[in-house]
Design an enzyme around this catalytic site. Structure first.
Site, PDB file in Angstrom:
ATOM      1  N   ASP A   4       0.825  -1.200   0.000  1.00  0.00           N
ATOM      2  CA  ASP A   4       0.000   0.000   0.000  1.00  0.00           C
ATOM      3  C   ASP A   4       0.868   1.263   0.000  1.00  0.00           C
ATOM      4  O   ASP A   4       1.891   1.312   0.686  1.00  0.00           O
ATOM      5  CB  ASP A   4      -0.896  -0.009   1.243  1.00  0.00           C
ATOM      6  CG  ASP A   4      -1.816   1.182   1.306  1.00  0.00           C
ATOM      7  OD1 ASP A   4      -2.765   1.242   0.518  1.00  0.00           O
ATOM      8  OD2 ASP A   4      -1.568   2.067   2.156  1.00  0.00           O
ATOM      9  N   GLU A  12      13.653 -15.992  -1.728  1.00  0.00           N
ATOM     10  CA  GLU A  12      14.212 -17.080  -0.915  1.00  0.00           C
ATOM     11  C   GLU A  12      13.358 -18.343  -0.968  1.00  0.00           C
ATOM     12  O   GLU A  12      13.855 -19.433  -0.677  1.00  0.00           O
ATOM     13  CB  GLU A  12      14.315 -16.643   0.552  1.00  0.00           C
ATOM     14  CG  GLU A  12      15.345 -15.571   0.822  1.00  0.00           C
ATOM     15  CD  GLU A  12      15.268 -15.079   2.266  1.00  0.00           C
ATOM     16  OE1 GLU A  12      14.414 -15.605   3.028  1.00  0.00           O
ATOM     17  OE2 GLU A  12      16.050 -14.182   2.636  1.00  0.00           O
TER      18      GLU A  12
END
Length: 560
Positions: free
Chosen positions: A213, A257
């Site tokens: 956001d 990852e």
């Protein structure tokens, strides 16, 4: 739904993402407010619609002063929505249906009830607790002068003065949004570390990505200069500063990852395409919301300019473009497109702006089909697939949006696009809540004709237009992989080819001949053979794409 199409590390490149505003999707426990169990019960509907992912607006613990964008605790679900266990179950069961989950992260600010801010208010000026935020002395000998005159996104001032423990007026704190949403200081290492831990917290629970956001707002100039409009690119006092990019590069490393890399989607309201594209560098965000199309008037040249410029900006980065017609902040398309000025602007949100519902519905259907044909990913806001209009006659006593209050009522705010969905029945609450329960915002009685149940078996309904469009977009590889080639078919027509499929939109108020020998297999409204009706989009090919093609499907009537 099969996971065949959305499998793979880059499922998001062509994904259809459905935005769920939890308070208004479905109420399972009968308190008049939507909840996570209601969304879980609605998963079959979302699967039948054909979406690849759900983006949830904030479901975290919050005072809900700004619809959940004032977060008190990111590691807990707000009790009005359910529990963390409910969220984990919903994430898991949605994925079993081939639907991934994207959650909101709000890095610019937290709630004024967040433990950090409470600690800061109790701490003295100059303390480390206050350094997590933007506390600053006021101007003048008595400190009564506001530190800056920066623009507030909700209207009003961007600074609020505190009161010290002895009752005296104290420092001011910054909030680019509501006063209940103090801005975080991203130069503080604890702010950086906390958000990186939050990413892992939700990624470890199976979330496929985060929507960031106000992604361009997080960095501020510590010198607090006024915004005089003369700043160089990247040096605005509180928007799109160059220092944002190292933050998102760190986030990208975290997202990568995982065995299935997680998605980073930015909410980036920046008019400059080149500055916008910087967020999409190969080591930063995967995608960002492209809002430019929403700000353009219903005009073929305007839309072509927007689409071309955004495709060009994205091509330089290798990121896919995203196409967005509305969201929980924006006037619904059916209402917006029925106005003389159909371009969206927060500054233009006012009471009493007339809208032609018939014209608006026709254009909204055409815009839906047009954007579904464009290369990239598609974001749909809940209820747009039903053709819901903006509710503009809510009782002022019902309104909750801080934009309404901070403008002194000049703006109606955003509640009109957040009215709970109608599922079935002839009377409110239309299956959103159990019978007799009043939803948190009042549904119009005329929504009886727009319920999901009412549209299910109507071949000409907006819902079935969306279903056909998403089904064909999924089934035909040209919609996923073919490049866009512009076609010039005449004034008022926006046309392009993607492989063997052609999309033509007539933006004019008069019918136009289809100057190509094509088989029309889907239309947003009734169109005679060889004609593209006014304010209508058609999808066509040199031959019928397949026996299952909806050659008689259109909103409002069959293709002749």
């Amino acid at each position: 739904m099969s996971d065949e199409v959305v499998a793979g590390e880059e499922w998001w490149r062509t994904a259809v993402v459905y935005e769920v505003y939890p308070r208004s999707f479905r109420d399972a426990n009968g308190d008049g407010i939507g909840d996570l169990e209601g969304v879980r019960q609605g998963l079959p509907y979302l699967a039948s619609l054909g979406v690849d992912a759900i983006w949830f607006t904030p479901w975290y613990r919050s005072p809900l002063a700004d619809g959940g964008y004032d977060v008190e605790d990111y590691r807990e679900i707000d009790p009005v929505f359910g529990t963390l266990e409910d969220a984990e179950r919903l994430i898991r069961e949605a994925r079993e249906r081939g639907i991934r989950t994207i959650v909101d992260l709000v890095p610019n600010h937290v709630s004024d009830r967040h433990p950090w801010f409470r600690e800061a208010l109790a701490a003295p000026p100059g303390s480390d607790a206050r350094a997590r935020f933007w506390f600053h002395p006021g101007r003048g000998d008595d400190g009564a002068g506001i530190p800056t005159r920066w623009r507030n996104n909700f209207g009003g001032d961007t600074w609020t003065r505190t009161t010290d423990a002895d009752g005296r007026a104290g420092e001011w704190y910054l909030h680019l949004f509501d006063a209940s949403q103090p801005d975080l200081n991203w130069q503080h290492p604890e702010v950086v570390r906390e958000h990186e831990e939050l990413l892992r917290f939700w990624f470890d629970r199976g979330v496929a990505g985060v929507r960031i956001d106000s992604a361009a707002h997080i960095m501020k100039d510590p010198e607090l200069p006024e915004d005089d409009g003369t700043h160089a690119p990247g040096r605005h006092p509180n928007l799109d500063r160059d220092e944002v990019h190292p933050v998102y590069r760190r986030w990208r490393r975290i997202a990568d990852e995982y065995d299935e890399p997680r998605l980073l989607v930015g909410e980036v309201w920046i008019p400059d395409p080149e500055r916008f594209a910087r967020y999409l560098a190969p080591d930063e965000l995967h995608t960002a919301f492209n809002f430019d199309l929403m700000t353009r008037a219903w005009d073929a040249a305007e839309y072509r300019s927007s689409i071309a410029s955004m495709l060009e900006a994205h091509a330089a980065t290798g990121a896919p473009c995203t196409w967005v017609l509305s969201n929980h902040d924006v006037t619904r398309p059916v209402t917006r497109f029925g106005r003389v000025d159909s371009a969206f602007s927060f500054d233009a949100k006012r009471w009493g702006v007339p809208s032609d519902p018939v014209l608006g519905r026709r254009r909204a259907a055409a815009a839906a089909l047009l954007t579904a044909a464009l290369p990239g990913s598609l974001y749909l806001y809940q209820g747009d697939e039903l053709g819901l209009p903006e509710v503009e006659d809510l009782d002022p006593e019902e309104l909750r949006d801080p934009m309404y209050f901070r403008t002194g009522g000049r703006s109606p705010g955003r509640d009109g696009c957040r009215v709970p969905l109608p599922w079935r029945g002839q009377d409110a609450p239309f299956g959103f809540s159990p019978p007799g329960v009043r939803p948190w915002l009042t549904q119009p009685p005329e929504w009886a004709e727009l319920t999901i149940a009412a549209q299910e078996d109507d071949e000409t309904s907006m819902l079935n237009l969306y279903r056909w469009a998403l089904r064909l977009r999924r089934e035909y590889a040209d919609f996923r992989f073919a490049e866009l080639e512009w076609l010039d078919l005449g004034e008022g027509l926006l046309a392009f080819r993607r492989g063997g499929i052609v999309s033509v939109t007539n933006f004019a108020d008069a019918d136009a001949p289809l100057l190509l020998d094509l088989h029309v297999f889907l239309a947003s409204g009734p169109s005679p053979r060889g004609v593209v009706a006014a304010n209508t989009t058609v999808w066509a090919a040199t031959a019928a794409p397949g026996a299952r093609s909806p050659v008689a499907s259109s909103v409002g009537g069959a293709i002749e």
